[in-house]
Design a protein around this motif. Structure first.
Motif, mmCIF file in Angstrom:
data_model
loop_
_atom_site.group_PDB
_atom_site.id
_atom_site.type_symbol
_atom_site.label_atom_id
_atom_site.label_comp_id
_atom_site.label_asym_id
_atom_site.label_seq_id
_atom_site.Cartn_x
_atom_site.Cartn_y
_atom_site.Cartn_z
ATOM 1 N N UNK A 108 0.978 -1.180 0.071
ATOM 2 C CA UNK A 108 0.141 -0.020 0.182
ATOM 3 C C UNK A 108 0.949 1.073 -0.085
ATOM 4 N N UNK A 109 2.098 1.007 0.445
ATOM 5 C CA UNK A 109 3.040 2.373 0.788
ATOM 6 C C UNK A 109 3.689 2.610 -0.660
ATOM 7 N N UNK A 110 3.859 1.581 -1.230
ATOM 8 C CA UNK A 110 4.377 1.898 -2.819
ATOM 9 C C UNK A 110 3.854 0.767 -3.726
ATOM 10 N N UNK A 111 2.712 1.474 -3.953
ATOM 11 C CA UNK A 111 1.610 0.613 -4.938
ATOM 12 C C UNK A 111 2.410 0.375 -6.276
ATOM 13 N N UNK A 112 2.477 -0.793 -6.713
ATOM 14 C CA UNK A 112 3.062 -1.378 -8.018
ATOM 15 C C UNK A 112 1.814 -1.347 -9.021
ATOM 16 N N UNK A 113 2.141 -1.080 -10.317
ATOM 17 C CA UNK A 113 1.140 -0.975 -11.383
ATOM 18 C C UNK A 113 1.913 -1.863 -12.358
ATOM 19 N N UNK A 114 1.207 -2.976 -12.850
ATOM 20 C CA UNK A 114 1.833 -4.052 -13.924
ATOM 21 C C UNK A 114 1.066 -3.684 -15.181
ATOM 22 N N UNK A 115 1.938 -3.112 -16.282
ATOM 23 C CA UNK A 115 1.751 -2.922 -17.436
ATOM 24 C C UNK A 115 1.892 -3.982 -18.400
ATOM 25 N N UNK A 116 0.931 -4.410 -18.911
ATOM 26 C CA UNK A 116 0.926 -5.869 -19.780
ATOM 27 C C UNK A 116 1.097 -5.298 -21.187
ATOM 28 N N UNK A 117 1.902 -6.002 -21.885
ATOM 29 C CA UNK A 117 2.049 -5.481 -23.364
ATOM 30 C C UNK A 117 1.979 -6.740 -24.195
ATOM 31 N N UNK A 118 2.234 -7.941 -23.908
ATOM 32 C CA UNK A 118 2.486 -9.187 -24.516
ATOM 33 C C UNK A 118 1.896 -10.507 -23.913
ATOM 34 N N UNK A 119 1.645 -11.601 -24.770
ATOM 35 C CA UNK A 119 1.246 -12.899 -24.155
ATOM 36 C C UNK A 119 2.246 -13.937 -25.298
ATOM 37 N N UNK A 120 2.630 -14.796 -24.229
ATOM 38 C CA UNK A 120 3.704 -15.836 -25.339
ATOM 39 C C UNK A 120 3.034 -17.167 -25.167
ATOM 40 N N UNK A 121 2.276 -17.406 -24.055
ATOM 41 C CA UNK A 121 1.710 -18.895 -24.064
ATOM 42 C C UNK A 121 0.184 -18.616 -23.483
ATOM 43 N N UNK A 122 -0.850 -19.659 -23.969
ATOM 44 C CA UNK A 122 -2.313 -19.422 -23.467
ATOM 45 C C UNK A 122 -2.824 -20.824 -23.691
ATOM 46 N N UNK A 123 -3.077 -21.184 -22.448
ATOM 47 C CA UNK A 123 -4.069 -22.396 -22.444
ATOM 48 C C UNK A 123 -3.365 -23.482 -23.170
ATOM 49 N N UNK A 124 -2.030 -23.766 -22.537
ATOM 50 C CA UNK A 124 -1.509 -24.761 -23.079
ATOM 51 C C UNK A 124 -0.765 -24.828 -24.333
ATOM 52 N N UNK A 125 -0.631 -23.815 -24.990
ATOM 53 C CA UNK A 125 -0.078 -23.540 -26.469
ATOM 54 C C UNK A 125 0.719 -22.147 -26.425
ATOM 55 N N UNK A 126 1.800 -22.280 -27.244
ATOM 56 C CA UNK A 126 2.674 -21.310 -27.369
ATOM 57 C C UNK A 126 1.880 -20.456 -28.517
ATOM 58 N N UNK A 127 1.940 -19.240 -28.193
ATOM 59 C CA UNK A 127 1.283 -18.225 -29.205
ATOM 60 C C UNK A 127 2.560 -17.281 -29.878
ATOM 61 N N UNK A 128 3.745 -17.698 -29.602
ATOM 62 C CA UNK A 128 4.715 -16.654 -29.921
ATOM 63 C C UNK A 128 5.170 -16.524 -31.690
ATOM 64 N N UNK A 129 4.320 -17.577 -32.141
ATOM 65 C CA UNK A 129 4.429 -17.402 -33.788
ATOM 66 C C UNK A 129 2.915 -16.642 -34.337
ATOM 67 N N UNK A 130 2.205 -16.332 -33.497
ATOM 68 C CA UNK A 130 0.976 -15.533 -33.926
ATOM 69 C C UNK A 130 1.678 -14.047 -34.277
ATOM 70 N N UNK A 131 1.010 -13.176 -35.184
ATOM 71 C CA UNK A 131 1.569 -12.017 -35.328
ATOM 72 C C UNK A 131 1.374 -11.087 -33.628
ATOM 73 N N UNK A 132 1.834 -9.911 -33.728
ATOM 74 C CA UNK A 132 1.680 -9.166 -32.598
ATOM 75 C C UNK A 132 0.111 -8.543 -32.548
ATOM 76 N N UNK A 133 -0.416 -8.426 -33.869
ATOM 77 C CA UNK A 133 -1.536 -7.836 -33.881
ATOM 78 C C UNK A 133 -2.838 -9.015 -33.271
ATOM 79 N N UNK A 134 -2.486 -10.171 -33.581
ATOM 80 C CA UNK A 134 -3.203 -11.237 -32.974
ATOM 81 C C UNK A 134 -2.923 -11.392 -31.567
ATOM 82 N N UNK A 135 -1.723 -11.400 -31.136
ATOM 83 C CA UNK A 135 -1.504 -11.439 -29.519
ATOM 84 C C UNK A 135 -2.295 -10.373 -28.836
#
Length: 315
Positions: A108-135
């Motif tokens: 609470x004294x030093x609140x962190x914020x997590x800024x997410x910009x990509x996904x590599x793996x989803x529901x048991x499958x790698x998605x790194x070969x998908x385009x950035x637009x798709x990710x």
């Protein structure tokens, strides 16, 4: 299956913004690169260097509160604000904590914020070969933003975004090709960063005092032969008075008689020598012909080994 940590995709440094409909531009956050791993049973946070930081950020361990996935690897930046702007010093105050009681208090004294910009793996499958637009589309479907966790916005007008960053004095921008796949451990021109200055991790090798008060740090890097080379000096920069006072106390117990630098510093009047154990992050404009930093500004303390602060480091 426990997901093994991977090295994130890195942008190359550029001096111009790429243009065209195939590019998007995002804010370059002044924080700590952080990947989230969730195998369906356990969540872990691991930084760019492969060091686990799950204990430091307990507020992000409940994946179900912000992510609709049975398993996932997310990529992003952990930041903290000071006066409504990202502060490397503030996030390092969180990142460097080790005691559980201190961490609980700091949530609470030093609140962190997590800024997410990509996904590599989803529901048991790698998605790194998908385009950035798709990710990015996938992130929109599975991430539930809240006050402490946000998706990084993308802009088609990179010039306007960079102008805003320059006006605010923020770190810079990252431009990415919408058709780019995610290269684990890679670094190429499909992602490019344009910064307002250069970043560097350095080691404190000395300090100067005026009227008994510390007023500057003498910084150094290790060269290819392992010699500790002086590269310039900096004042308190973005450290507040309490942080500067704390650093003064740390330095007072690390003083040594002999000069720690292989070469002789330009700024030597009133200098004391310090065991090269404390590391910092600085931002500077350029290297001078004499091999020192031009206009270095202290960003904050760094939690990295001194020996990794080399002249060949690539930020």
């Amino acid at each position: 299956m426990k997901l093994k940590p991977v090295a994130p995709f890195e942008p190359i440094r550029s001096e111009i913004l790429p243009a065209g409909p195939g590019w998007i531009t995002q804010v370059k956050w002044d924080g700590v690169r952080m990947l989230t791993y969730y195998d369906g049973h356990e969540a872990r946070l691991i930084n760019r260097k492969g060091n686990e930081r799950s204990k430091q950020y307990p507020e992000f361990m409940d994946l179900s509160s912000y992510c609709r996935a049975d398993s996932i690897i997310l990529d992003g930046e952990m930041i903290a604000l000071n006066a409504d702007r990202p502060s490397f010093h503030e996030i390092m105050r969180r990142d460097s904590l080790r005691r559980e009681q201190e961490i609980r208090f700091a949530v609470k004294r030093i609140p962190a914020i997590y800024m997410i910009f990509d996904v590599l793996y989803y529901n048991g499958e790698w998605v790194i070969n998908r385009t950035l637009a798709e990710r990015q589309e996938l992130l929109q479907e599975i991430i539930v933003p809240n006050a402490q966790l946000q998706l990084v916005p993308s802009y088609s007008d990179g010039e306007s975004l960079f102008a805003v960053m320059k006006e605010r004095g923020w770190e810079g921008v990252v431009s990415k090709r919408l058709d780019s796949t995610y290269a684990i451990g890679g670094k190429d021109g499909r992602w490019q960063k344009l910064k307002l200055g250069y970043d560097l991790y350095a080691v404190i090798g000395g300090a100067t005092y005026r009227d008994g008060i510390m007023n500057a740090l003498l910084l150094g890097l290790y060269d290819e032969n392992g010699q500790f080379i002086y590269i310039g000096h900096t004042g308190s920069g973005k450290l507040n008075q309490d942080a500067w006072r704390s650093l003064t106390d740390q330095i007072s117990v690390l003083m040594v008689e002999d000069r720690t630098f292989h070469n002789i510093p330009q700024r030597i009047k009133g200098a004391v020598w310090v065991q090269p154990l404390l590391t910092v992050k600085v931002q500077f404009m350029e290297w001078t012909p004499g091999g020192t930093l031009r206009h270095p500004v202290l960003q904050g303390m760094a939690d990295i080994p001194p020996q990794s602060c080399s002249v060949t480091q690539n930020k």
